[in-house]
Design a protein around this motif. Sequence first.
Motif, PDB file in Angstrom:
ATOM      1  N   PHE A  91       0.437  -1.197  -0.286  1.00  0.00           N
ATOM      2  CA  PHE A  91      -0.482   0.394  -0.181  1.00  0.00           C
ATOM      3  C   PHE A  91       0.784   1.176  -0.112  1.00  0.00           C
ATOM      4  CE2 PHE A  91      -3.598  -2.343   2.774  1.00  0.00           C
ATOM      5  CZ  PHE A  91      -4.294  -3.142   1.095  1.00  0.00           C
ATOM      6  N   LEU A  92       2.439   1.590   1.163  1.00  0.00           N
ATOM      7  CA  LEU A  92       2.779   2.300   1.189  1.00  0.00           C
ATOM      8  C   LEU A  92       3.385   2.794  -0.787  1.00  0.00           C
ATOM      9  CD1 LEU A  92       4.875   2.349   4.812  1.00  0.00           C
ATOM     10  CD2 LEU A  92       2.635   3.955   3.970  1.00  0.00           C
ATOM     11  N   ARG A  93       4.112   1.687  -1.089  1.00  0.00           N
ATOM     12  CA  ARG A  93       4.738   1.875  -2.370  1.00  0.00           C
ATOM     13  C   ARG A  93       4.117   2.750  -3.217  1.00  0.00           C
ATOM     14  NH1 ARG A  93       6.471  -4.336  -3.557  1.00  0.00           N
ATOM     15  NH2 ARG A  93       7.137  -3.333  -5.819  1.00  0.00           N
ATOM     16  N   ALA A  94       2.975   1.857  -2.938  1.00  0.00           N
ATOM     17  CA  ALA A  94       1.868   2.828  -4.674  1.00  0.00           C
ATOM     18  C   ALA A  94       1.673   4.262  -4.222  1.00  0.00           C
ATOM     19  CB  ALA A  94       0.761   1.387  -5.304  1.00  0.00           C
ATOM     20  N   SER A  95       1.013   3.769  -2.783  1.00  0.00           N
ATOM     21  CA  SER A  95       0.138   5.447  -2.068  1.00  0.00           C
ATOM     22  C   SER A  95       1.652   6.055  -2.421  1.00  0.00           C
ATOM     23  CB  SER A  95       0.411   5.664  -1.041  1.00  0.00           C
ATOM     24  OG  SER A  95      -0.648   4.731  -0.879  1.00  0.00           O
ATOM     25  N   LEU A  96       2.576   6.000  -2.056  1.00  0.00           N
ATOM     26  CA  LEU A  96       4.061   7.536  -2.474  1.00  0.00           C
ATOM     27  C   LEU A  96       4.455   6.868  -4.102  1.00  0.00           C
ATOM     28  CD1 LEU A  96       6.520   6.064  -0.040  1.00  0.00           C
ATOM     29  CD2 LEU A  96       4.458   8.265   0.334  1.00  0.00           C
ATOM     30  N   HIS A  97       4.306   6.240  -4.655  1.00  0.00           N
ATOM     31  CA  HIS A  97       4.690   7.027  -6.111  1.00  0.00           C
ATOM     32  C   HIS A  97       3.101   7.416  -6.603  1.00  0.00           C
ATOM     33  CE1 HIS A  97       5.666   5.492 -10.619  1.00  0.00           C
ATOM     34  NE2 HIS A  97       4.891   5.048 -10.615  1.00  0.00           N
ATOM     35  N   ASP A  98       2.276   7.301  -6.354  1.00  0.00           N
ATOM     36  CA  ASP A  98       0.912   7.796  -6.880  1.00  0.00           C
ATOM     37  C   ASP A  98       0.697   9.354  -6.833  1.00  0.00           C
ATOM     38  OD1 ASP A  98      -1.827   7.960  -8.662  1.00  0.00           O
ATOM     39  OD2 ASP A  98      -2.216   8.506  -6.447  1.00  0.00           O
ATOM     40  N   GLY A  99       1.381   9.749  -5.221  1.00  0.00           N
ATOM     41  CA  GLY A  99       1.598  11.140  -5.224  1.00  0.00           C
ATOM     42  C   GLY A  99       0.153  11.894  -4.300  1.00  0.00           C
ATOM     43  N   ARG A 100      -1.090  11.086  -4.456  1.00  0.00           N
ATOM     44  CA  ARG A 100      -2.286  11.396  -3.588  1.00  0.00           C
ATOM     45  C   ARG A 100      -2.196  11.113  -2.324  1.00  0.00           C
ATOM     46  NH1 ARG A 100      -6.624  10.119  -8.636  1.00  0.00           N
ATOM     47  NH2 ARG A 100      -4.912   8.115  -9.480  1.00  0.00           N
ATOM     48  N   LEU A 101      -2.379   9.758  -2.170  1.00  0.00           N
ATOM     49  CA  LEU A 101      -2.202   9.070  -0.626  1.00  0.00           C
ATOM     50  C   LEU A 101      -0.823   9.503  -0.198  1.00  0.00           C
ATOM     51  CD1 LEU A 101      -4.275   6.746  -2.540  1.00  0.00           C
ATOM     52  CD2 LEU A 101      -5.167   8.346  -1.383  1.00  0.00           C
ATOM     53  N   ASN A 102      -0.562   9.310   1.241  1.00  0.00           N
ATOM     54  CA  ASN A 102       0.544   9.422   2.230  1.00  0.00           C
ATOM     55  C   ASN A 102       0.223   8.341   3.299  1.00  0.00           C
ATOM     56  OD1 ASN A 102      -1.071  10.256   4.541  1.00  0.00           O
ATOM     57  ND2 ASN A 102      -0.498  12.083   2.917  1.00  0.00           N
TER      58      ASN A 102
END
Length: 213
Positions: free
Chosen positions: A131-142
């Motif tokens: 979850f954290l990997r995908a969130s950080l890559h997307d930029g809208r989630l943290n």
Amino acid sequence: MSQTLTHSPRHAETAVSRSTIAAGEPFLKEIKAGQTLRLLDLEGNQAVDTLFFSASNPRERYDVQRTLRKQMSVYLTTGTVLYSNLGNPLLTITADTCGRHDTLGGACAQESNTVRYAQDKRYMHSCRDNFLRASLHDGRLNKADISANINFFMNVPVTPEGGLTFEDGISGAGKYVELVAHMDVIVLISNCPQLNNPCNGYNPTPAEFLVWD
């Protein structure tokens, strides 16, 4: 809650988007209001940990308490409406050939792997990491946006004493769940890498993500 099996009239070849989620890996995709997504268990007995967010305001997200309270059941299946933390419907399950999905067991993490299994499991790959990997890559989630998730295809019975147990999956190769979106939604997935309990038969396998207009 008894299993409610409902087949879909949709065919994979008419999907506007098809993606394979590799075994044990993260995935993030935005779908539009009115679109239907299908999560497909390609080989069977895989757990697909999933979170949903409003694309226009990612602080609005899937809320397990509201969802379970409104439907008066601890499991998700055909007809279940997934509600946000602001009380709005995010998606509705419109077809389901598995029949029951967990929303209490949570996502595996370094901490839970250590507590449930052994100290040396701490640094195994986990859904929270995904979850954290995908969130950080997307930029809208943290990190603060990672909350209680849905475990599609996962079998977590509630015991008579009110506890939870992780059991063999009730899914199989080719089984799926479909949901229609009521707003533009960010879908965040960890195709569970867990190797310590039978949620995916100790053998993570790929899943497929399909979208129809």
